[in-house]
Design an enzyme around this catalytic site. Structure first.
Site, PDB file in Angstrom:
ATOM      1  N   GLU A   1     -24.663   4.291   2.926  1.00 10.19           N
ATOM      2  CA  GLU A   1     -23.638   5.311   2.645  1.00 10.19           C
ATOM      3  C   GLU A   1     -24.254   6.355   1.721  1.00 10.19           C
ATOM      4  O   GLU A   1     -24.533   6.069   0.549  1.00 10.19           O
ATOM      5  CB  GLU A   1     -22.426   4.671   1.952  1.00 10.19           C
ATOM      6  CG  GLU A   1     -21.836   3.504   2.710  1.00 10.19           C
ATOM      7  CD  GLU A   1     -20.759   3.925   3.712  1.00 10.19           C
ATOM      8  OE1 GLU A   1     -20.436   5.123   3.783  1.00 10.19           O
ATOM      9  OE2 GLU A   1     -20.259   3.026   4.403  1.00 10.19           O
TER      10      GLU A   1
ATOM     11  N   ALA B   1     -17.058  10.636  12.506  1.00  8.18           N
ATOM     12  CA  ALA B   1     -17.191  12.064  12.767  1.00  8.18           C
ATOM     13  C   ALA B   1     -17.321  12.919  11.498  1.00  8.18           C
ATOM     14  O   ALA B   1     -18.111  13.846  11.439  1.00  8.18           O
ATOM     15  CB  ALA B   1     -15.988  12.517  13.586  1.00  8.18           C
TER      16      ALA B   1
HETATM   17  O1  0X9 Z   1     -15.926   0.981   6.882  1.00  9.48           O
HETATM   18  C1  0X9 Z   1     -16.995   1.308   7.421  1.00  9.48           C
HETATM   19  O2  0X9 Z   1     -17.135   1.340   8.636  1.00  9.48           O
HETATM   20  C2  0X9 Z   1     -18.187   1.687   6.530  1.00  9.48           C
HETATM   21  N1  0X9 Z   1     -17.774   2.561   5.467  1.00  9.48           N
HETATM   22  S1  0X9 Z   1     -17.258   4.091   5.787  1.00  9.48           S
HETATM   23  O3  0X9 Z   1     -16.716   4.642   4.564  1.00  9.48           O
HETATM   24  N2  0X9 Z   1     -18.504   5.005   6.175  1.00  9.48           N
HETATM   25  O4  0X9 Z   1     -16.333   4.052   6.864  1.00  9.48           O
HETATM   26  C3  0X9 Z   1     -18.811   0.433   5.949  1.00  9.48           C
HETATM   27  C4  0X9 Z   1     -19.265  -0.549   6.987  1.00  9.48           C
HETATM   28  C5  0X9 Z   1     -19.960  -1.728   6.396  1.00  9.48           C
HETATM   29  N3  0X9 Z   1     -20.252  -2.734   7.393  1.00  9.48           N
HETATM   30  C6  0X9 Z   1     -19.335  -3.605   7.869  1.00  9.48           C
HETATM   31  N4  0X9 Z   1     -18.185  -3.778   7.309  1.00  9.48           N
HETATM   32  N5  0X9 Z   1     -19.687  -4.346   8.899  1.00  9.48           N
HETATM   33 ZN    ZN Z   2     -18.717   5.731   7.994  1.00  5.83          ZN
END
Ligand code: 0X9
Ligand code: ZN
Length: 432
Positions: free
Chosen positions: A384, A180
């Site tokens: 990102e 969000a």
């Molecule tokens: O942690 C996450 O979901 C992602 N980063 S965030 O800071 N936007 O929350 C990275 C996700 C990378 N992909 C997977 N770990 N599958």
């Molecule tokens: Zn994220």
């Protein structure tokens, strides 16, 4: 009489003060910098058992920061941790709450085009109206597919952009905003819709719409997004807003909710965990079900999936659930990501840090792993966007960075056309 008058005045004043405060007032943003591998492991292991310190971003390697948001009673705890591990740290904001801006009310007006600005953080309703208008103005190019409703009942639509819808072109599927608070992600997705539907270059030979179809879901988690817009207090919300049996706490981390290697790493089983609750079961959220359905319904044709997030300027590919192994095809994934990063850099933007998601930090149940591992999408990424402003990337800078990122998407488009469009054409020619 005078005394009670004063009490009333001070009471109202106090109330006003309270309304203007955010829960992050007096929170400190601390950046910890690992300088060697030992320190990197220590940074990766950092945890506040009480869950009061929020980890905003994990560090990717030496010299990349671990960013944490710390309440006043935990500042010493973080300093002590850093000192004990020899980690260099930087105190960035003493009152993080003050950096969170109130969102001006931009509810949809009668005619959206007169008030709409693509370089703003628009409300969900304005975004919806924008895509409706884009579809009405370009009926032969844009189709909207009704996907159903979000948990709170917001109607969600997939934007399908194709210059030859019957041709069976390879599809690039982009989604944004499962988290969000990551506002720049849906802003980018909407900018993609804008450029692909209004830039005459997009339709030219060799342009992004030549032989490639684009499916864009600009905001996967509208309930969470609107919640972050409702007050400064809620600005840092990440999850959905669903309610599940047996818990008073709302929401699931949508990017831990996909049904591939679900919950094997990097998740919380506690519904009250602010960040990474994986949900009561895979695909418990209507929003992740919608994305899954798009992937499964079009699995033969989707050749590239990109999930837009923020922040940190990373472009990561599977596997995300583990950092121990890479897919066989990792070099191709890596190579395409580097080409995209160079294109953004050539347009004046910052390069992306390219690696497998799990090497950054393992976290299971992400949409990128599901696309690659379950839907068979050959190229799958989490992107990102932006660096240096955490989740509050200034609106005034959108007009600079969104066009730079667009150059990266043009590169994605030409790579997909070259690899899959041509093959298809050759085969068609052979079949004739
Ligand atoms: O942690 C996450 O979901 C992602 N980063 S965030 O800071 N936007 O929350 C990275 C996700 C990378 N992909 C997977 N770990 N599958
Ligand atoms: Zn994220």
């Amino acid at each position: 009489m005078a005394r009670s008058y004063l009490l009333i005045v001070f009471g109202i004043f106090g109330l006003l003060l309270q309304v203007q405060c955010s829960q992050y007032d007096n929170h400190t943003l601390i950046r910890l910098y690992p300088w060697n591998l030992d320190q990197l492991h220590s940074a990766a292991k950092f945890e506040d058992p009480a869950g009061e310190v929020e980890i905003l971003k994990v560090s990717r390697g030496v010299n990349d920061s671990l960013d944490v948001l710390v309440p006043p009673n935990k500042v010493q705890f973080v300093r002590d941790y850093a000192d004990s591990k020899g980690l260099h740290y930087e105190v960035k904001q003493q009152n993080y709450g003050r950096t969170l801006e109130d969102t001006p009310d931009r509810l949809p007006r009668r005619r959206v085009l007169s008030s709409f600005n693509i370089f703003r953080y628009n409300s969900f309703a304005n975004m919806q109206e924008f895509i409706e208008v884009a579809a009405k103005k370009n009926p032969s190019l844009v189709q909207l597919q009704d996907l159903g409703k979000s948990f709170q009942g917001r109607r969600m639509k997939l934007v399908k952009i194709s210059s030859r819808p019957a041709a069976g072109n390879p599809i690039i599927f982009i989604d944004a905003g499962i988290h969000a608070r990551e506002w720049v992600a849906p802003a980018m997705a909407l900018y993609l819709v804008h450029r692909l539907t209004s830039d005459p270059e997009a339709l030219k030979a060799g342009g992004p719409l030549d032989g490639v179809d684009w499916y864009i879901l600009p905001l996967v988690n509208p309930d969470g997004y609107e919640f972050t817009r409702s007050s400064r207090n809620n600005r840092m919300w990440r999850k959905t807003r669903s309610k599940h049996q047996g818990s008073q706490c709302l929401g699931v981390d949508g990017n831990r909710n996909y049904g591939f290697k679900w919950a094997v790493s990097g998740v919380s089983n506690d519904p009250c965990h602010k960040e990474t609750f994986a949900g009561p079961q895979p695909f418990s959220e209507p929003e992740t079900q919608m994305v899954r359905n798009i992937m499964m319904d079009n699995s033969k044709r989707i050749k590239l999936y990109v999930s837009l997030h923020s922040y940190g300027q990373y472009l990561v590919y599977p596997w995300g659930y583990t950092g121990d192994i890479l897919p066989q095809e990792w070099k191709k994934l890596d190579d395409m990501a580097r080409a995209v990063s160079s294109a953004v850099q050539q347009a004046g933007g910052s390069p992306f840090k390219v690696m497998s998601a799990g090497k950054w930090y393992p976290a299971a149940g992400g949409s990128d792993d599901f696309a690659f591992g379950a839907a068979g999408v050959p190229y799958s990424y989490t992107m990102e966007l932006t660096d240096g402003f955490e989740f509050t990337f200034p609106e005034s800078r959108l007009s600079t960075v969104l066009p730079q990122f667009y150059e990266g998407f043009k590169m994605f488009g030409s790579r997909i056309r070259n690899e899959f469009g041509r093959l298809r054409k050759k085969r068609d020619v052979a079949e004739v």
